[in-house]
Write a protein that holds these residues in place. Structure first.
Motif, PDB file in Angstrom:
ATOM      1  N   CYS A 263       8.039   8.507  25.471  1.00  0.00           N
ATOM      2  CA  CYS A 263       9.367   8.131  26.583  1.00  0.00           C
ATOM      3  C   CYS A 263       9.854   9.278  26.747  1.00  0.00           C
ATOM      4  CB  CYS A 263      10.306   7.361  25.446  1.00  0.00           C
ATOM      5  SG  CYS A 263      11.767   6.984  26.470  1.00  0.00           S
ATOM      6  N   TRP A 264       9.800  10.481  26.325  1.00  0.00           N
ATOM      7  CA  TRP A 264      10.360  11.771  26.287  1.00  0.00           C
ATOM      8  C   TRP A 264       9.460  12.324  27.566  1.00  0.00           C
ATOM      9  CZ3 TRP A 264      14.254  14.820  26.133  1.00  0.00           C
ATOM     10  CH2 TRP A 264      14.373  16.118  26.581  1.00  0.00           C
ATOM     11  N   TRP A 265       8.171  12.356  27.374  1.00  0.00           N
ATOM     12  CA  TRP A 265       7.343  12.706  28.527  1.00  0.00           C
ATOM     13  C   TRP A 265       7.503  11.984  29.667  1.00  0.00           C
ATOM     14  CZ3 TRP A 265       6.032  17.499  28.845  1.00  0.00           C
ATOM     15  CH2 TRP A 265       5.985  18.345  27.803  1.00  0.00           C
TER      16      TRP A 265
ATOM     17  N   PRO B 210      16.128  16.463  12.310  1.00  0.00           N
ATOM     18  CA  PRO B 210      16.974  15.262  12.966  1.00  0.00           C
ATOM     19  C   PRO B 210      16.899  15.343  14.218  1.00  0.00           C
ATOM     20  CG  PRO B 210      18.514  16.734  12.027  1.00  0.00           C
ATOM     21  CD  PRO B 210      17.121  17.370  11.684  1.00  0.00           C
ATOM     22  N   PRO B 211      16.818  14.354  15.132  1.00  0.00           N
ATOM     23  CA  PRO B 211      16.905  14.206  16.508  1.00  0.00           C
ATOM     24  C   PRO B 211      17.997  14.466  17.162  1.00  0.00           C
ATOM     25  CG  PRO B 211      16.849  12.045  15.759  1.00  0.00           C
ATOM     26  CD  PRO B 211      16.610  12.739  14.413  1.00  0.00           C
TER      27      PRO B 211
ATOM     28  N   LEU C 241      14.154  25.403  23.250  1.00  0.00           N
ATOM     29  CA  LEU C 241      13.832  24.442  22.090  1.00  0.00           C
ATOM     30  C   LEU C 241      12.522  23.756  22.268  1.00  0.00           C
ATOM     31  CD1 LEU C 241      17.239  22.376  22.168  1.00  0.00           C
ATOM     32  CD2 LEU C 241      16.370  24.092  20.486  1.00  0.00           C
ATOM     33  N   ARG C 242      11.760  23.643  21.254  1.00  0.00           N
ATOM     34  CA  ARG C 242      10.415  23.083  21.255  1.00  0.00           C
ATOM     35  C   ARG C 242      10.680  21.461  20.919  1.00  0.00           C
ATOM     36  NH1 ARG C 242       5.780  26.092  18.511  1.00  0.00           N
ATOM     37  NH2 ARG C 242       4.454  24.683  19.942  1.00  0.00           N
TER      38      ARG C 242
ATOM     39  N   ILE D 260      14.099  18.553  19.688  1.00  0.00           N
ATOM     40  CA  ILE D 260      14.818  17.809  20.606  1.00  0.00           C
ATOM     41  C   ILE D 260      14.638  16.311  19.906  1.00  0.00           C
ATOM     42  CG2 ILE D 260      14.965  16.942  23.042  1.00  0.00           C
ATOM     43  CD1 ILE D 260      13.853  19.693  23.705  1.00  0.00           C
ATOM     44  N   ILE D 261      13.395  15.756  19.798  1.00  0.00           N
ATOM     45  CA  ILE D 261      13.193  14.291  19.422  1.00  0.00           C
ATOM     46  C   ILE D 261      13.166  14.323  17.983  1.00  0.00           C
ATOM     47  CG2 ILE D 261      12.322  13.926  21.766  1.00  0.00           C
ATOM     48  CD1 ILE D 261       9.538  13.757  20.402  1.00  0.00           C
ATOM     49  N   GLY D 262      13.204  15.102  17.057  1.00  0.00           N
ATOM     50  CA  GLY D 262      13.195  15.113  15.791  1.00  0.00           C
ATOM     51  C   GLY D 262      11.625  14.922  15.338  1.00  0.00           C
ATOM     52  N   ASP D 263      11.716  15.354  13.851  1.00  0.00           N
ATOM     53  CA  ASP D 263      10.212  15.168  13.298  1.00  0.00           C
ATOM     54  C   ASP D 263      10.534  14.762  11.848  1.00  0.00           C
ATOM     55  OD1 ASP D 263       7.670  15.280  12.287  1.00  0.00           O
ATOM     56  OD2 ASP D 263       7.723  17.627  12.928  1.00  0.00           O
TER      57      ASP D 263
END
Length: 69
Positions: free
Chosen positions: A35-37, A26-27, A10-11, A15-18
């Protein structure tokens, strides 16, 4: 979790949505990119895999993250 494939990669937008994508993605894990990084850096989130120039995460790692929460 039903929308995830059994295996693969997954890119980050997957994962976090766009919200700007057409159609919007959807996330799976609703956090901001920074926060993810930060979570990847501290070990809270799984480490990525580089495939050429693309940064991706194993679906198995994301499934394990969801189960641990």
């Amino acid at each position: 979790m039903n929308q995830l494939p059994e295996t693969g990669f997954l890119r980050l937008p997957q994962i976090i949505g766009d919200t700007k994508a057409v159609p919007p993605i959807p996330p799976i894990i609703p956090v901001k990119k920074s926060c993810w990084w930060d979570g990847v850096r501290t070990g809270r989130f799984p480490k990525p895999v580089k495939l050429g120039r693309c940064t991706m995460w194993r679906v198995e790692d994301i499934r394990a993250l969801i189960k641990s929460v």
